[in-house]
Design an enzyme around this catalytic site. Structure first.
Site, short mmCIF file in Angstrom:
data_model
loop_
_atom_site.label_atom_id
_atom_site.label_comp_id
_atom_site.label_asym_id
_atom_site.label_seq_id
_atom_site.Cartn_x
_atom_site.Cartn_y
_atom_site.Cartn_z
N ASP A 171 -57.76 -22.94 -2.72
CA ASP A 171 -57.14 -23.34 -1.46
C ASP A 171 -55.62 -23.49 -1.60
O ASP A 171 -55.13 -24.13 -2.55
CB ASP A 171 -57.75 -24.66 -0.99
CG ASP A 171 -57.13 -25.17 0.29
OD1 ASP A 171 -57.30 -24.51 1.32
OD2 ASP A 171 -56.47 -26.24 0.25
N ALA A 172 -54.87 -22.94 -0.67
CA ALA A 172 -53.43 -23.17 -0.48
C ALA A 172 -52.66 -23.33 -1.78
O ALA A 172 -52.11 -24.39 -2.07
CB ALA A 172 -53.22 -24.39 0.42
N GLU B 152 -55.68 -18.44 -1.79
CA GLU B 152 -55.11 -18.49 -0.45
C GLU B 152 -53.62 -18.70 -0.61
O GLU B 152 -53.18 -19.71 -1.19
CB GLU B 152 -55.70 -19.64 0.37
CG GLU B 152 -55.09 -19.70 1.77
CD GLU B 152 -55.34 -21.02 2.50
OE1 GLU B 152 -55.14 -21.06 3.72
OE2 GLU B 152 -55.72 -22.00 1.85
N ASP C 52 -52.94 -13.39 5.17
CA ASP C 52 -52.60 -13.99 6.46
C ASP C 52 -51.79 -13.03 7.33
O ASP C 52 -51.92 -13.04 8.56
CB ASP C 52 -51.81 -15.29 6.25
CG ASP C 52 -52.72 -16.49 6.08
OD1 ASP C 52 -53.95 -16.34 6.24
OD2 ASP C 52 -52.21 -17.58 5.77
N GLN D 75 -57.92 -20.55 10.96
CA GLN D 75 -57.37 -19.95 12.17
C GLN D 75 -58.16 -20.33 13.42
O GLN D 75 -57.64 -20.22 14.53
CB GLN D 75 -57.30 -18.43 12.02
CG GLN D 75 -56.52 -17.95 10.79
CD GLN D 75 -55.09 -18.44 10.76
OE1 GLN D 75 -54.52 -18.81 11.78
NE2 GLN D 75 -54.48 -18.45 9.58
N VAL D 76 -59.38 -20.80 13.24
CA VAL D 76 -60.16 -21.33 14.36
C VAL D 76 -60.02 -22.84 14.42
O VAL D 76 -59.63 -23.42 15.43
CB VAL D 76 -61.65 -20.93 14.25
CG1 VAL D 76 -62.46 -21.59 15.36
CG2 VAL D 76 -61.80 -19.41 14.31
N GLY D 77 -60.35 -23.50 13.33
CA GLY D 77 -60.42 -24.96 13.32
C GLY D 77 -59.10 -25.67 13.44
O GLY D 77 -59.06 -26.84 13.85
#
Length: 610
Positions: free
Chosen positions: A259-260, A296, A321, A391-393
């Site tokens: 993650d990130a 990510e 992205d 991108q949704v949450g």
């Protein structure tokens, strides 16, 4: 060296805690009987001891300086939650049946991202298992599970986890996760696990008590950074390096999604990401099948995925992205936030041919020059998507493409992703146009923290939603509203959309020009006045041409029609796919045909096998 509690059989357990600043450390067994056993330090600050008469399932704390008890930072299981005692686990008890499993190559992956608690009504690992076969029928070859590290309460996305080695008890715990992975491997499905190495959540984070794991030298969106390069960082690095080994070996995980990584700071000689990549490589060597690390990152820096011999970190792949942002803005026209940097078909064309849109250009959103060309990077190293949990949450109302786009545009988006020369990722439910939102939710116990999260979410969206309140992240209903309506996939246009996704994935797997992931075997042309993208892909004798028509109007193509005979594989305007009927011929010859008429917002695919 194994950290934490290591049950070795015959009621014997080794305990190891890295706590170089402590003067005294003991294991405090609290069940089934209470005992305190002192541990002995070595020169590196590791406290160790071998304890007898310990059964699997025993509960324990570490006692620091004879004063405070804290759970094990390397706890495999927290049956009483983040503030309770840690549990001794005997990993040898589980009987794996995947000895013949040899993984799925990254270039063959079709990834399906899911959140355990909202993927089914039951919200458990066990409840996922019956759906594996249907995901396979769709064309999925790998599931990606959002983080399962133990977090506070029973509702969370997983990025507030505070036990990187623990498995969320409300999902089914240690054995539940193993059963899911074993079932996936038996059916030919790879498993990717999302892990968080850039921060820990605020509640139940007992690593703070050891004083060495975090630094204020850098700041992250979540506060202090993890100490990867400062004083005492050697033990921190080992903690997370072993976590990579733990998931890949103990749980037979095929790949980890990191993650990130932009919030992982390390200025040392050997970056921690390279160290993690080396650890994953060692697992591959020992077990004979490839394990992957996928980052990510929005750095647009190819160094992350270049091999170490080329000066890179050796990470196997990364989320793209840029591809998402370019596609999203062309479809929706949105321009707020980072979307202000995107919106043209030329940028989407560049995402197809170059992976990154920003390769040194000025970014208005960042107010600086951004990115560089991803030379020496394979197309199969990039994961692309139209939707994902972020991108949704991270939209206030958790709205999916099914809330933002027409049915025709949903098909267009699916084709844009699946027919790309990259590894596609689907977000759970997108394949049939799920109507439930995916909202942000938590179940913290600290009232002040809960209120801070509520206010933070409202402030974050104030500029975009002036008349609406963000759904309460602490409310049970917020999570329940996010659960999939799995039965929708059998109904009306949602069934058609599911079949359309299946058809696209079938074409991707069976047509050599589409199965070959090499963006250098791709030509892209922007037909400016018509808002159409023309893409040609080839591999050996296989050739494919397809048009993505983003226009709301009928488009007539009269120039640059390809020579030779071409057979239609797909037209999303066909009645079969819920359209009004195809207006392009089943077969056409580029030398004799004068025009092709594309219906609004459609994808048309032809092939020419010599």
């Amino acid at each position: 060296m194994n950290l934490g509690s290591e049950y070795i059989g015959d009621r014997i357990c080794n305990f190891t805690l890295w706590a170089p600043l402590m003067e005294e450390v003991a294991v405090h067994l609290v069940a089934p009987e209470e005992r305190i056993i002192p541990l002995q330090p070595d020169q590196w600050g590791y406290w160790r001891g071998t304890v007898t008469n310990v059964e699997p399932g025993s509960l324990y704390f570490y006692q620091l300086n004879g004063e405070i008890d804290l759970p094990d930072p390397v706890s495999n299981s927290q049956p009483q939650g983040v503030h309770g005692a840690s549990e001794v686990i005997d990993h040898s008890n589980f009987q794996w049946s995947d000895r013949q499993w040899r993984g799925v190559p990254l270039e063959k992956m079709v990834i399906y991202e899911l959140h355990v608690a909202t993927f089914t009504k039951e919200g458990t690992f066990q409840a996922v298992i019956p759906r594996i076969s249907e995901l396979q029928e769709l064309g999925v070859t790998a599931i990606e599970i959002m983080p399962v590290a133990q977090y506070p309460g029973e509702r969370n996305w997983g990025y507030d986890g505070v036990y990187p080695y623990g498995v969320q008890n409300s999902y089914g715990g240690v054995d539940g996760l193993k059963q899911l992975i074993d079932a996936c491997h038996q059916q030919g499905m790879a498993v990717i696990l999302d892990v968080v190495y850039n921060h820990l959540g605020p509640e139940g984070n007992y690593l703070w008590s050891l004083e060495t794991y975090f630094t204020d030298k850098y700041k992250t969106p979540w506060g202090s950074a993890i100490n990867y390069d400062g004083v005492y960082s050697y033990g921190v690095r080992e903690y997370f390096r072993q976590n990579v080994l733990y998931w890949l070996e103990t749980y037979h995980i095929d790949a980890l999604r990191l993650d990130a990584i932009n919030a992982i700071y390390d200025t040392g000689v050997k970056h921690i990401l390279q160290e993690m990549a080396d650890a994953a490589g060692s697992v591959t060597q020992r077990h004979g099948w490839k394990r992957y690390l996928i980052a990510e990152s929005d750095f647009n820096d190819p160094k992350i995925i270049r091999p170490s011999e080329d000066g890179g970190y050796g990470i196997d792949g990364q989320w793209s992205d840029d591809f998402h942002h370019a596609l999203h803005t062309v479809l929706t026209g949105e321009k707020q936030g980072y979307y202000q940097d995107y919106g043209s078909l030329e940028q989407l064309a560049k995402a197809y041919t170059n992976s990154f849109v920003y390769t040194g250009e000025y970014s208005l959103y960042r107010q600086r020059y951004h990115g560089t060309t991803p030379s020496k990077c394979d197309s199969s190293q990039f994961i692309v998507y139209g939707q994902n949990h972020d991108q949704v949450g991270n939209r206030m109302l958790g709205d999916r493409f099914s809330h933002l786009l027409s049915f025709a545009e949903l098909k267009l988006s699916a084709a844009a992703v699946i027919l790309s020369p990259y590894v596609p990722l689907l977000f759970m439910g997108e394949e049939y146009g799920e109507t439930a939102p995916f909202l942000y939710f938590i179940s913290h116990q600290d009232p002040s923290l809960i209120e801070a999260v509520r206010q933070g979410r409202q402030k974050e969206f104030a500029a975009f939603y002036t008349q609406e309140q963000a759904p309460d992240p602490q409310a049970v209903d917020t999570m329940l509203r996010s659960q999939l309506h799995w039965e929708q996939r059998h109904q009306g246009k949602q069934r058609i959309l599911w079949l359309f996704y299946q058809k696209l994935l079938q074409l991707r797997a069976e047509i050599p020009a589409l199965a070959n992931l090499d963006r250098h075997c791709l030509e892209v042309e922007v037909i400016h006045s018509e808002k159409v993208l023309q893409l040609k892909r080839h591999y050996q004798d296989s050739q494919v041409i397809y048009w993505l028509n983003f226009s709301q109007q009928i488009v007539t193509l009269r120039e640059n029609l390809p020579p030779g005979n071409w057979n239609r594989l797909l037209d999303s305007a066909d009645v079969q796919w819920g359209g009004v009927g195809s207006s392009v011929p089943q077969v056409f010859n580029g030398e004799t045909e004068k025009e092709l008429v594309l219906s609004p917002q459609t994808v048309v695919v032809y092939n020419n096998d010599q």
